[in-house]
Design a protein around this motif. Structure first.
Motif, mmCIF file in Angstrom:
data_model
loop_
_atom_site.group_PDB
_atom_site.id
_atom_site.type_symbol
_atom_site.label_atom_id
_atom_site.label_comp_id
_atom_site.label_asym_id
_atom_site.label_seq_id
_atom_site.Cartn_x
_atom_site.Cartn_y
_atom_site.Cartn_z
ATOM 1 N N ASP A 129 57.126 26.029 65.977
ATOM 2 C CA ASP A 129 56.756 25.070 64.940
ATOM 3 C C ASP A 129 55.426 25.429 64.286
ATOM 4 O O ASP A 129 54.423 25.666 64.972
ATOM 5 N N ASN A 130 55.430 25.526 62.942
ATOM 6 C CA ASN A 130 54.220 25.567 62.107
ATOM 7 C C ASN A 130 53.497 26.905 62.050
ATOM 8 O O ASN A 130 52.825 27.196 61.071
ATOM 9 N N SER A 131 53.599 27.756 63.074
ATOM 10 C CA SER A 131 52.899 29.039 63.046
ATOM 11 C C SER A 131 53.559 29.992 64.031
ATOM 12 O O SER A 131 54.403 29.592 64.847
ATOM 13 N N GLY A 173 52.899 28.706 67.372
ATOM 14 C CA GLY A 173 53.053 27.262 67.449
ATOM 15 C C GLY A 173 53.870 26.799 68.635
ATOM 16 O O GLY A 173 54.317 27.597 69.478
ATOM 17 N N ALA A 219 60.037 19.163 58.646
ATOM 18 C CA ALA A 219 58.623 18.998 58.996
ATOM 19 C C ALA A 219 58.025 20.346 59.396
ATOM 20 O O ALA A 219 58.476 20.973 60.360
ATOM 21 N N ASN A 220 57.052 20.818 58.632
ATOM 22 C CA ASN A 220 56.329 22.056 58.915
ATOM 23 C C ASN A 220 57.218 23.294 58.735
ATOM 24 O O ASN A 220 58.443 23.194 58.636
ATOM 25 N N SER A 221 56.576 24.446 58.710
ATOM 26 C CA SER A 221 57.295 25.710 58.659
ATOM 27 C C SER A 221 57.852 26.031 60.040
ATOM 28 O O SER A 221 57.366 25.533 61.054
ATOM 29 N N LYS A 222 58.880 26.842 60.085
ATOM 30 C CA LYS A 222 59.481 27.253 61.345
ATOM 31 C C LYS A 222 59.435 28.780 61.462
ATOM 32 O O LYS A 222 59.608 29.495 60.461
ATOM 33 N N GLN A 267 58.462 34.165 60.014
ATOM 34 C CA GLN A 267 58.698 32.838 59.449
ATOM 35 C C GLN A 267 60.130 32.749 58.969
ATOM 36 O O GLN A 267 60.668 33.674 58.356
ATOM 37 N N LYS A 294 60.400 15.385 48.999
ATOM 38 C CA LYS A 294 60.337 15.262 50.459
ATOM 39 C C LYS A 294 60.361 13.805 50.890
ATOM 40 O O LYS A 294 61.019 13.440 51.865
ATOM 41 N N THR A 320 54.209 25.166 46.901
ATOM 42 C CA THR A 320 53.764 25.442 48.261
ATOM 43 C C THR A 320 54.955 25.817 49.111
ATOM 44 O O THR A 320 56.102 25.464 48.804
#
Length: 382
Positions: A51-53, A56, A95-98, A119, A353, A381
Motif C-alpha cells: 500500500d502507498n509505496s 508500504g 485508496a492510495n497507490s498500490k 507500482q 473520487k 495526479t
C-alpha cells in the motif's frame, strides 16, 4: 556469492477485474542467476500487494508454482494464487497507490529472492511492447505475448438482419437481430462502432440503441423517442466513452442516457428541453468514463459518475435582471469536471473520487465594476 534472479514482466490490469477485483493477468520471462531464461522448468513466485509505496504496508500475499515454456515465459493471475496473508477481495483499490512486489525461487522451491517492486498501473500494451522490443518480426516471445491478448470481433449479416459479436473470453458468437424498413424497401445496414471490446449500433426502425457488453457477453438495448408530429425520425448520436461506456441524448424524451460497462445497465438523467424550441439537446462533455452536460433551462450541470453509477447535479445562477442567459463552460480532466458560476461568484468542481460537487467563492471588484471571471487550470495526479 549472492545469486541474482530477474523477471521481465508485463502486467495487464484490465484482464480480470470485475466490480470487486478478483484478479489481473501477469506475464513474465524468468531468468536465472547466469542471466539465461529458465526454460521448461518449475519456478515458484511469491506475490505481494503493498500500500502507498514500494516499502508500504503488505496488504496481501500469495504464492504460485509455475512451469516456464521453451522461452522462459510464464502466465498467472494475481489474486488467484495460494493465499499466504490478507484477503485479495478486501483490498481497497481506490485508496492510495498500490505496488506489486515479486519474489522468485528459480528452482521451484521456497527460497525466495526479491526480483522487484513496481507500482501497479494500467499500462498500455503498446508501451510495454516498445519497452520489450516485441515489434521485431523475429521475436517469438512477442508473438507469444500478443497471442494472449483478447480481441473481440463483429460483422453484420444484412440478409438475415443480424449483427454478430465474437467474445474472445468465452469463445462464442452472440447475435442481435435488427429491423429494416420493408415498406420503403430500405435495407440499409446499421453502422457498428466499438469501444474497449464492446460493440454498439442503432436500429432506427425499432428505435433502439443496442450494445454488446464484452463483460457479460450479452446484447442490451435502450429505446429512444422520435418526433412523430413533425415527421422527424433522426437517430441520436452515439458517443463512446473510455472503459467501454457509451452515451447518447434522447432529445424528444429529454433524457441523457449512459450505458455502464461494469454494471451492464443503462442510466438516464432528465434535462429540460425548452418545449418552445422543439427539444433542444444539451452538449455532452466527456472525461474518462464520466460524462457531464449543462441543462441551461433548469440551470444545473449534471455528471454521470461511472464509479458510483449515479448522477450528481449542481445548480448554477443566471442573471435574470439583465436577461442574461450566459451558460457556464464545463471542462473535464481525468474524470473530474469544473465550471464557473460568475453570477454567484463561485468555482465548482466535481470530484470523481468522492462523487460530489464542491464550490469555492471568489471576489469581484464592485467599485470598479470589474466582474471578470478567474481563469482555472488543472494538473493531473497519480
Amino acid at each position: 556469492m549472492k545469486k541474482i534472479y530477474s523477471l521481465l514482466a508485463a502486467i495487464f490490469t484490465t484482464a480480470l477485474f470485475a466490480q470487486v477485483p478478483n484478479g489481473f493477468a501477469y506475464q513474465a520471462v524468468a531468468f536465472n542467476s547466469s542471466g539465461n531464461p529458465v526454460v521448461n522448468g518449475p519456478i515458484s513466485l511469491k506475490i505481494s500487494i503493498l500500500d502507498n509505496s514500494a516499502t508500504g504496508t503488505n496488504l496481501y500475499t500469495e504464492t504460485h508454482s509455475k512451469t516456464t515454456n521453451s522461452k522462459g515465459l510464464i502466465n498467472l493471475n494475481i489474486g488467484q494464487g495460494t493465499p499466504v496473508s490478507g484477503v485479495f477481495s478486501g483490498i481497497n483499490w481506490t485508496a492510495n497507490s498500490k505496488f506489486v512486489k515479486v519474489e522468485m525461487d528459480a528452482a521451484g522451491g521456497s527460497n525466495y529472492t526479491n526480483v522487484g517492486v513496481n507500482q501497479l498501473m494500467s499500462v498500455p500494451y503498446a508501451y510495454v511492447a516498445k519497452k520489450m522490443d516485441l515489434s521485431s518480426s523475429d521475436s517469438s516471445l512477442g508473438a507469444d505475448l500478443i497471442e494472449n491478448k483478447s480481441v473481440n470481433y463483429v460483422f453484420t449479416d444484412k440478409y438475415d438482419r443480424k449483427v454478430y459479436a465474437f467474445n474472445s473470453n468465452t469463445g462464442t458468437w452472440v447475435s442481435q437481430i435488427y429491423n429494416v424498413n420493408y415498406a420503403n424497401n430500405n435495407y440499409a445496414v446499421p453502422d457498428v462502432t466499438s469501444t474497449n471490446g464492446n460493440f454498439m449500433f442503432i436500429d432506427k426502425y425499432d428505435r433502439k440503441v443496442y450494445v454488446f457488453n464484452a463483460r457479460t457477453g450479452a446484447w442490451v438495448s435502450q429505446i429512444y423517442h422520435i418526433n412523430y408530429l413533425n415527421s422527424n425520425f433522426s437517430t441520436p448520436a452515439l458517443v463512446p466513452l473510455s472503459n467501454g461506456n457509451l452515451m447518447f441524448a434522447d432529445k424528444y424524451d429529454h433524457k441523457m442516457y449512459v450505458f455502464n460497462y461494469v454494471s451492464g445497465n443503462w442510466s438516464s438523467q432528465v434535462f429540460n428541453g425548452n418545449y418552445n424550441s422543439n427539444g433542444s439537446t444539451p452538449v455532452a462533455v466527456t472525461s474518462g468514463s464520466n460524462v457531464a452536460f449543462v441543462d441551461k433551462y433548469d440551470h444545473r450541470v449534471s455528471v454521470f459518475n461511472a464509479k458510483t453509477m449515479t448522477w450528481a447535479s449542481q445548480v448554477f445562477n443566471i442573471n435574470y435582471y439583465n436577461n442574461n442567459m450566459i451558460i457556464p463552460d464545463v471542462t473535464g480532466s481525468n474524470g473530474n469536471f469544473i465550471f464557473t458560476d460568475k453570477y454567484d461568484r463561485k468555482v465548482y468542481v466535481f470530484n470523481s473520487k468522492t462523487g460530489t460537487w464542491t464550490g469555492q467563492v471568489y471576489n469581484v471588484n464592485y467599485l470598479n465594476n470589474n466582474f471578470s471571471v478567474p481563469a482555472t487550470s488543472s494538473s493531473e495526479t497519480n
